[in-house]
Design an enzyme around this catalytic site. Sequence first.
Site, PDB file in Angstrom:
ATOM      1  N   ARG A 236       0.859  -1.183   0.000  1.00 37.73           N
ATOM      2  CA  ARG A 236       0.000   0.000   0.000  1.00 37.73           C
ATOM      3  C   ARG A 236       0.898   1.237   0.000  1.00 37.73           C
ATOM      4  NH1 ARG A 236      -2.026   3.613   3.925  1.00 37.73           N
ATOM      5  NH2 ARG A 236      -4.197   4.253   3.683  1.00 37.73           N
ATOM      6  N   LEU A 237       0.909   1.965  -1.103  1.00 38.38           N
ATOM      7  CA  LEU A 237       1.749   3.158  -1.222  1.00 38.38           C
ATOM      8  C   LEU A 237       1.017   4.334  -0.582  1.00 38.38           C
ATOM      9  CD1 LEU A 237       3.199   2.819  -4.839  1.00 38.38           C
ATOM     10  CD2 LEU A 237       3.895   1.686  -2.722  1.00 38.38           C
ATOM     11  N   ASP A 238       1.378   4.629   0.652  1.00 36.65           N
ATOM     12  CA  ASP A 238       0.673   5.631   1.434  1.00 36.65           C
ATOM     13  C   ASP A 238       0.971   7.039   0.929  1.00 36.65           C
ATOM     14  OD1 ASP A 238      -0.782   6.547   3.913  1.00 36.65           O
ATOM     15  OD2 ASP A 238       1.198   7.409   4.326  1.00 36.65           O
ATOM     16  N   ALA A 239      -0.086   7.825   0.751  1.00 36.57           N
ATOM     17  CA  ALA A 239       0.025   9.249   0.394  1.00 36.57           C
ATOM     18  C   ALA A 239       0.938   9.481  -0.807  1.00 36.57           C
ATOM     19  CB  ALA A 239       0.523  10.055   1.602  1.00 36.57           C
ATOM     20  N   VAL A 240       0.959   8.536  -1.727  1.00 29.36           N
ATOM     21  CA  VAL A 240       1.922   8.589  -2.819  1.00 29.36           C
ATOM     22  C   VAL A 240       1.654   9.744  -3.781  1.00 29.36           C
ATOM     23  CG1 VAL A 240       0.667   7.024  -4.344  1.00 29.36           C
ATOM     24  CG2 VAL A 240       3.172   7.109  -4.443  1.00 29.36           C
TER      25      VAL A 240
END
Length: 591
Positions: A236-240
Amino acid sequence: MTDLSPQQHLRERLSAHLEVLYPNLDKVSLLDDMISLMALDHRCFMPEAHKNLWTESDALVITYGDSIMRDGEWPLHTLHDFLRKELRGLISGVHILPFYPYSSDDGFSVINYVEVNPSLGDWKDINAIARDFDLMADLVINHCSSRSVWFENFKQRRDPGMDYFVEIDPATDLSEVVRPRTSPLLNEVQTLDGKRHVWCTFSHDQVDLNFQNPTVLLEFVKIIRYYLDMGVKIFRLDAVAFLWKVPGTTSLNLEETHEAVRLLRTLIEHAVPEAIIITETNIPLRENLAYFGNANEAHLVYNFSLPPLLINTMVSGSCKALKTWMMGMPAAQDGTTYFNFIASHDGIGLRPAEGLLDDTEINQLVTLMQKSGGRVSWRALASGENRPYEINISLFDAMRRHLHAENENDGEDGFQEQRFICAHALMLAVQGVPAFYIHSLLATENDENRVLHTSHNRSINRHQWVADDLESQLGTNSHHARVFKVLKELIALRSAQAAFHPNAAQYPLHLGDKVFGIRRESHASGAAIVAVYNISAEPQEILLADLNLDESAHWLDILNDDADLRSQASLALEPYGYCWLRRCDKVDAAS
């Protein structure tokens, strides 16, 4: 043309990515470093394009590592026991929210990316969960904690870390930058070289990383390889969306950000072809969908517009906005799909509702949620105005009131539980992979005490259950037990229907504003399901002729023991009632 080997294919794609990101650097050395750090110089796979890595049997639960606690036991051990006992065979994957040492934001201010928070357990506990379930883990890629070694080194002007953060002259015009918070964008810090101003998108404890420095990218390549080795399957790429910063722009969804996602996808899929990338981009619909790329960026994107639209549908008694939105939703290409949810550890995001609900509708929804104990988090606009960014409330309490109920109870009409379950039954039928926040599965209420303790609005939906109390509640006729039982039954029924494959075709039906209908059809098998929902507080009758059901087949109500509808002319749905109708061909009927 000679077919490329996996290694040659990898090098060509990486070279193209690096040319966009770092056109003036020595890309050969950088490329070699990436391949080595990912261990792709020894073992490299050729990814298969447009391959669906999921089926109708997939569903996830989202939870903190310490959402369920037992005295004398590591929380990850307690969580694992609950998952095995209650959800094995129903839930295919688990998203454990950041389980690393952190300094704030319940895990999203990461101090050390490759350690497990010692208050939760250790890597052996994570490995054990990953053996039983597909493990989703956060790659908190946009920022790290101000208490990390990297930032301490930044202040001491030494490596690693000295050039890892975005420094900006405070005189720079940053008025175009899109903000998700009201705090000042820049934070002044004292270093050995004097005062410096660092970019902080979310809070001053979450300092943004500088991906224009390729060494930062290499650090995250090492982290990704480590996570893969520890059993992580879904990243899960957070705040990407905020990853790449350029003063004078919005610094949101820049082309370099998309290229960075494509680069990470290339590395990950050549290392483990079954691994999945999901982008966490809490932004308006069109920008969010752009993270599919050409089926070469995210495998999954969060369906961020679904929660505010679905909640608004249930509390307003009108599905007009939901239906209009769904009619315009593009079908996901094979190899990509939506990640569907109604509630999360954060709140009900309102930016994804922009353009789908008008300002009056949004304001009415905010006011209603506040009446049910919800809080509002704000974001700052360039004009200096603040606008609601998200509503912080437990999903169960979000369903407490009806927007237009005219009674002495100010909207409380006794249908809270029915609304809540109906919303989940609808979410389960929508194209994509469904995910349940653990406090939605358990119908947890607002945690006012936790808000008082932390002074953070989001804490209202981050309750920590005492394991014995939870077990006691699930063993009675509490609303927790009733909801949990029904949702597990719905998940099980859904998993057996090919028409609910995450990529099966989706067709909204036109049944007025009080009844929502959707038809799903499997490309592979031709299986079809029509799902119909009464989203109002009044009984509704729907003529079967209005559903345009195939005359060459008959239809079975799979939520009612496969009851045959051939003797009926209509469906009678109680307030917030619903049904799933499965097409049964004559051949099937004979068998």
